[in-house]
Design an enzyme around this catalytic site. Sequence first.
Site, short mmCIF file in Angstrom:
data_model
loop_
_atom_site.label_atom_id
_atom_site.label_comp_id
_atom_site.label_asym_id
_atom_site.label_seq_id
_atom_site.Cartn_x
_atom_site.Cartn_y
_atom_site.Cartn_z
N ARG A 94 0.85 -1.18 0.00
CA ARG A 94 0.00 0.00 0.00
C ARG A 94 0.89 1.24 0.00
NH1 ARG A 94 -5.23 -0.13 3.57
NH2 ARG A 94 -6.40 1.52 2.61
N ASP A 161 0.18 -16.34 11.90
CA ASP A 161 -0.80 -16.08 12.97
C ASP A 161 -0.83 -17.26 13.95
OD1 ASP A 161 -2.22 -13.61 11.57
OD2 ASP A 161 -1.98 -15.17 10.08
N HIS A 189 -6.09 -13.67 7.11
CA HIS A 189 -4.80 -13.19 7.64
C HIS A 189 -4.90 -11.68 7.77
CE1 HIS A 189 -0.71 -12.18 8.39
NE2 HIS A 189 -0.65 -11.48 7.28
P1 NAX Z 1 9.22 -6.39 0.02
O1 NAX Z 1 8.62 -5.13 -0.49
O2 NAX Z 1 10.51 -6.36 0.74
O3 NAX Z 1 9.41 -7.41 -1.20
C1 NAX Z 1 8.42 -7.65 -2.13
C2 NAX Z 1 9.10 -7.96 -3.45
O4 NAX Z 1 8.11 -8.38 -4.36
C3 NAX Z 1 9.79 -6.76 -4.07
O5 NAX Z 1 11.14 -7.08 -4.35
C4 NAX Z 1 8.99 -6.50 -5.35
O6 NAX Z 1 9.81 -6.05 -6.41
C5 NAX Z 1 8.43 -7.88 -5.62
N1 NAX Z 1 7.22 -7.89 -6.44
C6 NAX Z 1 6.20 -7.00 -6.44
N2 NAX Z 1 5.31 -7.32 -7.38
C7 NAX Z 1 5.74 -8.45 -7.97
C8 NAX Z 1 5.26 -9.25 -9.02
N3 NAX Z 1 4.12 -8.94 -9.66
N4 NAX Z 1 5.97 -10.33 -9.39
C9 NAX Z 1 7.14 -10.62 -8.77
N5 NAX Z 1 7.66 -9.89 -7.77
C10 NAX Z 1 6.96 -8.82 -7.38
O7 NAX Z 1 8.07 -7.07 0.89
P2 NAX Z 1 8.19 -8.28 1.93
O8 NAX Z 1 8.46 -7.73 3.26
O9 NAX Z 1 9.09 -9.32 1.38
O10 NAX Z 1 6.68 -8.80 1.95
C11 NAX Z 1 6.07 -9.41 0.83
C12 NAX Z 1 4.59 -9.58 1.05
O11 NAX Z 1 4.30 -10.41 2.15
C13 NAX Z 1 3.85 -8.27 1.34
O12 NAX Z 1 2.68 -8.24 0.55
C14 NAX Z 1 3.50 -8.38 2.79
O13 NAX Z 1 2.35 -7.62 3.12
C15 NAX Z 1 3.25 -9.85 2.91
N6 NAX Z 1 3.25 -10.45 4.26
C16 NAX Z 1 2.38 -11.47 4.50
C17 NAX Z 1 2.35 -12.15 5.70
C18 NAX Z 1 1.40 -13.29 5.91
O14 NAX Z 1 1.36 -13.79 7.03
N7 NAX Z 1 0.60 -13.74 4.94
C19 NAX Z 1 3.22 -11.74 6.82
C20 NAX Z 1 4.41 -10.96 6.39
C21 NAX Z 1 4.19 -9.98 5.26
O15 NAX Z 1 3.68 -8.79 5.80
#
Ligand code: NAX
Length: 327
Positions: A94, A161, A189
Amino acid sequence: SKKPVRVAVTGAAGQIGYALLFRIASGEMLGKDQPVILQLLEIPDEKAQNALKGVIMELEDCAFPLLAGIEAHSDPMTAFKDTDFALLVGARPRGPGMERSDLLAANAQIFTVQGKALNAVASRNVKVLVVGNPANTNAYIAMKSAPDLPAKNFTAMLRLDHNRAASQIAAKTGKAVADIEKLAVWGNHSPTMYADYRYATIGGQSVKAMINDEQWNREVFLPTVGKRGAAIIAARGLSSAASAANAAIDHMRDWALGTNGKWVTMGIPSKGEYGIPAEVMFGYPVTCENGEYKIVEGLEIDAFSQECINKTLNELLEEQNGVKHLL
Ligand code: NAX
């Protein structure tokens, strides 16, 4: 020795990716006898592709005996080719001033494309875990975009979680986290998830009886687990990455290798269990065996639990409705 399996990871140059890839390559996810080929996807953006190159150099420098190959991709149609496991971590975060509907739409776009690519080129038995938020709805979108793959192959990550709830219970009771059984987390989640220790045991003793404090459950435990992600951002200045990567490893390992009867939580497409409408990607207590998960059925849902489940379900239905026109 075993034939290598293919593991695709998206968002591979992000912070979860950095905590995740080395553990997959060392055998912590699929076993110390299972070689893996990593198929890594990042956005075409030059900075992201360069960062991915750096991560690959480090993976090479670990000289992992189980790492049978590494590929860098910018297109899901090649990244998901023949893949046996897909961890969809990359998502659109976001941005400032971004409305919730914009966020849903941006992610709907990503997960429609990736779902279609999985549908076209992945192994027919691919096990998909969506980590990128909103994880349940993104998993729902990917599933709906892949009509030729079994719906049950699409899952969302609720395991963080679950693990957070287990660690709070261990701290409260002074018992070992490893001894906690029969813990469940229901729903989305998000802070609305319902962590439920009514059936949990430690050494065969009821956790509910041990704690015996319904006020703690409602006013401390549930908000602490629900807002843990925000607490970590406030403390660390960055969102949880190592614990999220760990949960992804736990989720995939248990799904692939089994839980020996132990309950774990997975976000999976409902088939109507516990009154949740079909296809809703909902956190349920499950056990895993022979590469398949099975919902723990027959649990009694009391009035408070039903209230919590309805709340998290309504949030999910709202998210789902928000993307329906994009599918
Ligand atoms: P980061 O922003 O460090 O890394 C995300 C990476 O994804 C970036 O390198 C970006 O270039 C890449 N990306 C974006 N769009 C893409 C696409 N269409 N194809 C391939 N790569 C793409 O985020 P990070 O801390 O690694 O978190 C990743 C995701 O996990 C976020 O959406 C975050 O909200 C989510 N989470 C989910 C959790 C869960 O329990 N389900 C917990 C942890 C985390 O918050």
